[in-house]
Design an enzyme around this catalytic site. Sequence first.
Site, PDB file in Angstrom:
ATOM      1  N   TYR A 163      28.472   1.160  82.092  1.00 14.07           N
ATOM      2  CA  TYR A 163      28.064   2.559  82.268  1.00 14.07           C
ATOM      3  C   TYR A 163      26.874   2.941  81.405  1.00 14.07           C
ATOM      4  O   TYR A 163      26.482   4.103  81.395  1.00 14.07           O
ATOM      5  CB  TYR A 163      29.239   3.517  82.013  1.00 14.07           C
ATOM      6  CG  TYR A 163      30.071   3.268  80.788  1.00 14.07           C
ATOM      7  CD1 TYR A 163      29.621   3.619  79.527  1.00 14.07           C
ATOM      8  CD2 TYR A 163      31.331   2.693  80.893  1.00 14.07           C
ATOM      9  CE1 TYR A 163      30.392   3.400  78.406  1.00 14.07           C
ATOM     10  CE2 TYR A 163      32.111   2.462  79.779  1.00 14.07           C
ATOM     11  CZ  TYR A 163      31.639   2.823  78.529  1.00 14.07           C
ATOM     12  OH  TYR A 163      32.426   2.595  77.427  1.00 14.07           O
ATOM     13  N   LYS A 164      26.318   1.971  80.696  1.00 10.93           N
ATOM     14  CA  LYS A 164      25.152   2.285  79.871  1.00 10.93           C
ATOM     15  C   LYS A 164      23.887   1.969  80.692  1.00 10.93           C
ATOM     16  O   LYS A 164      23.585   2.676  81.635  1.00 10.93           O
ATOM     17  CB  LYS A 164      25.240   1.494  78.566  1.00 10.93           C
ATOM     18  CG  LYS A 164      26.474   1.880  77.728  1.00 10.93           C
ATOM     19  CD  LYS A 164      26.557   1.088  76.434  1.00 10.93           C
ATOM     20  CE  LYS A 164      27.828   1.394  75.672  1.00 10.93           C
ATOM     21  NZ  LYS A 164      27.824   2.722  75.051  1.00 10.93           N
ATOM     22  N   ASP A 182      29.614  -9.517  72.676  1.00  9.83           N
ATOM     23  CA  ASP A 182      29.701  -8.174  73.234  1.00  9.83           C
ATOM     24  C   ASP A 182      28.289  -7.785  73.683  1.00  9.83           C
ATOM     25  O   ASP A 182      27.382  -7.669  72.858  1.00  9.83           O
ATOM     26  CB  ASP A 182      30.229  -7.212  72.157  1.00  9.83           C
ATOM     27  CG  ASP A 182      30.317  -5.772  72.635  1.00  9.83           C
ATOM     28  OD1 ASP A 182      29.593  -5.403  73.588  1.00  9.83           O
ATOM     29  OD2 ASP A 182      31.090  -4.999  72.043  1.00  9.83           O
ATOM     30  N   ARG A 208      20.028   8.615  67.479  1.00  7.40           N
ATOM     31  CA  ARG A 208      19.797   7.466  68.376  1.00  7.40           C
ATOM     32  C   ARG A 208      19.037   7.918  69.623  1.00  7.40           C
ATOM     33  O   ARG A 208      19.358   8.956  70.218  1.00  7.40           O
ATOM     34  CB  ARG A 208      21.125   6.848  68.840  1.00  7.40           C
ATOM     35  CG  ARG A 208      21.968   6.265  67.760  1.00  7.40           C
ATOM     36  CD  ARG A 208      23.035   5.321  68.347  1.00  7.40           C
ATOM     37  NE  ARG A 208      23.731   5.909  69.494  1.00  7.40           N
ATOM     38  CZ  ARG A 208      24.581   5.247  70.262  1.00  7.40           C
ATOM     39  NH1 ARG A 208      24.841   3.959  70.020  1.00  7.40           N
ATOM     40  NH2 ARG A 208      25.182   5.839  71.271  1.00  7.40           N
ATOM     41  N   PHE A 222      30.478  -2.434  67.314  1.00  3.87           N
ATOM     42  CA  PHE A 222      31.026  -1.141  67.686  1.00  3.87           C
ATOM     43  C   PHE A 222      32.489  -1.123  67.237  1.00  3.87           C
ATOM     44  O   PHE A 222      33.194  -2.125  67.368  1.00  3.87           O
ATOM     45  CB  PHE A 222      30.915  -0.944  69.202  1.00  3.87           C
ATOM     46  CG  PHE A 222      31.331   0.423  69.643  1.00  3.87           C
ATOM     47  CD1 PHE A 222      30.462   1.500  69.531  1.00  3.87           C
ATOM     48  CD2 PHE A 222      32.597   0.649  70.148  1.00  3.87           C
ATOM     49  CE1 PHE A 222      30.849   2.777  69.924  1.00  3.87           C
ATOM     50  CE2 PHE A 222      32.992   1.924  70.541  1.00  3.87           C
ATOM     51  CZ  PHE A 222      32.120   2.993  70.420  1.00  3.87           C
TER      52      PHE A 222
END
Lengths: 405, 405
Positions: free
Chosen positions: B216-217, B193, B364, B124
Amino acid sequence: MTREECEALDAADPLRHFRDEFALPDGVIYLVGNSLGAMPKAVTQRVATAVNDEWANRLVGGWNSARWYNQPTDLGDRIAPLIGAGPGEVIVGDSTSVAIYKAMAAAVRLQPGRRVILSDLANFPTDRYIVEGLVKGLGGDYRIRDIGDLDSALGDDVAAVLLSQVDYRTGARRDMAAVTARVHAAGALMVWDLCHSVGAFPIEVGEADFALGCTYKFLNGGPGSPAFLYAAPRHHESAENILSGWYSHADPFAFETAYRPADGIRRFAVSTPHVLSGIALSAALDMWERVDLHEVRAKSVALTSLFIDLVESSCGRDLTLASPAASGERGSQVSFLHDNGYPVMRALIDRGVHGDYRAPKLLRFGFAPLYLRYVDVYDAAATLAEVLGKELWRDERYAERLAVT
Amino acid sequence: MTREECEALDAADPLRHFRDEFALPDGVIYLVGNSLGAMPKAVTQRVATAVNDEWANRLVGGWNSARWYNQPTDLGDRIAPLIGAGPGEVIVGDSTSVAIYKAMAAAVRLQPGRRVILSDLANFPTDRYIVEGLVKGLGGDYRIRDIGDLDSALGDDVAAVLLSQVDYRTGARRDMAAVTARVHAAGALMVWDLCHSVGAFPIEVGEADFALGCTYKFLNGGPGSPAFLYAAPRHHESAENILSGWYSHADPFAFETAYRPADGIRRFAVSTPHVLSGIALSAALDMWERVDLHEVRAKSVALTSLFIDLVESSCGRDLTLASPAASGERGSQVSFLHDNGYPVMRALIDRGVHGDYRAPKLLRFGFAPLYLRYVDVYDAAATLAEVLGKELWRDERYAERLAVT
């Protein structure tokens, strides 16, 4: 001053109606607003909406429709007038410690050839700790010099100076404009820590290079609400944010491989904002739009002066004033020294008067003019006199240490 | 596979009862749980209590009585089992970007004489941006090498390697144990990560040196909930946190002038936690204590495989699969390429199927097994087939760009 006279002052107080906008527990006189501000009642609904409407219903769409993406600059623009800054000059996010790191790193890197950071021994410790870590990371011959006397500490090796406008222990207040001018005259950059100032009185960042502070003290943003960072517009093009996370990128959602800094204050953002913590702050800032900071300052001076007068007249032999006696040199806080400060504060809290204690001897009392009354000051002083006069603090219950004191 | 067969799978799903614990808007099939997770209903009450009881009534006392002070380690200990770590090995706070900065700085400083940081071009972007800033700050001859092939990138100049376990674009999943072993064999330290992994399937940090991720995912901690950072116990004494704020001090409330790092994972804290954001995460973690991650993985594989099968059979000529076809190589996400990805996604969202778009061509779709059903997958694929088959995405309304896409 009698209690009746205090009641009369309250009746004439132009800020008196703000008290009703705070949720305050019964039986508590809260003199810790310089540490964690009381809760504006509006927070209840605003946070519920953020959770139950914005997150639950809008889901990821909230980044656009609820302006979460813009929260760092939206909140920054609302804090700007409280520190004498303009729109596009303040960004909100992260913690104060991270803001210090960003500001000091940027300041030092604007000053090639200068290798010394000045930090005041009277700064809140995290300021010094963060600079220690920064210097360690920078390597080479960077170093910290702790300030005793500012003028003798300033030299042509000083890159930047980090000072608190208000001393977290004593409440002593510095003249920002005068200090900034002296620092600039020595060729150094000036970074102000406004943690114990913002919301306590009007601030003018003036010629400062960077300024930062937390929002959970006098601003009432809630526990751990995000910090703010001001950068003078003259540095927006040249200063670098070494915490260069994706929110500081010129086009975060292009997902480019290489870093390109955003224009303006946004280059000092780091990452995805802590939205819920920012939302509570947002509700608190709604109130600040209606507040006249000059009225806040006038009442703050009156409250702190009254407290000092009452305490010194009733228990002056037990306590030593640690704050400046001259009101112009004080923030919105009064501190006294007592050899048994810890149990004294516990005994006070047990009787509904909440201040805090800082080792080894300091009793701190903060005065938040939006929700404190003159009668509160009167009653707090009377309780302190009783605790000291009757030595109520000798109760063994008050010896036990709590984790956070 | 028919819709009726999907209904039968839902009826037999051991995770089916978790869906009722989420607040999900009517008419939405939410396939963006890999970006922002849906809200656990328990958040509503937990956040209200934090505000209306803990903050409003306990005020500054909440740091002790509501355990705000302990939030970074309390939350860390609850995330630890989700990544195969133990108590005292994970700390929660700050953002993912800040966690990356802390981990990479610590790793590099443990490796004197090695000056290269390896970062994957598929990471990312913030991972790469943060390392750029770190290298800039470190000065000297530190540099970044972007990874094409890992084995040829590894050399005796490599201090540390930063890789994502799951690729944020394609959902491709790496073998953590194998990669860590290769990196260690080359004398480098390994930093993982886990942003797109945690909560999607069981993770074993194993021999990794540091690991971090956002909450938060798939963990459903809420917009901008704080990040986590794991440090292997063997580094707790020797590694340094260059973001050495007061929460990482051995005795924060002694307010010592000089920095002394805390023992254990606490030395990787920075500052006052963003309490309200952490509280929402806390409510989400209550649910994770009852979840079997092996069941989550089994359902995730079934959902993603079903989606690929349905989409390829109904609109295979319009789309190119960008995710690994082999389920063992995927995380909990499926991506397709389409030349007009942006309006296609807008058209889908307009019909209640929420995925997201990443420039230039990526669609996505994230699959959160706790609240998605097999029928949702069936309906989402049917809607996608309709949008593509009837070219509904050509509507000019879908061309307008939103700030966050």
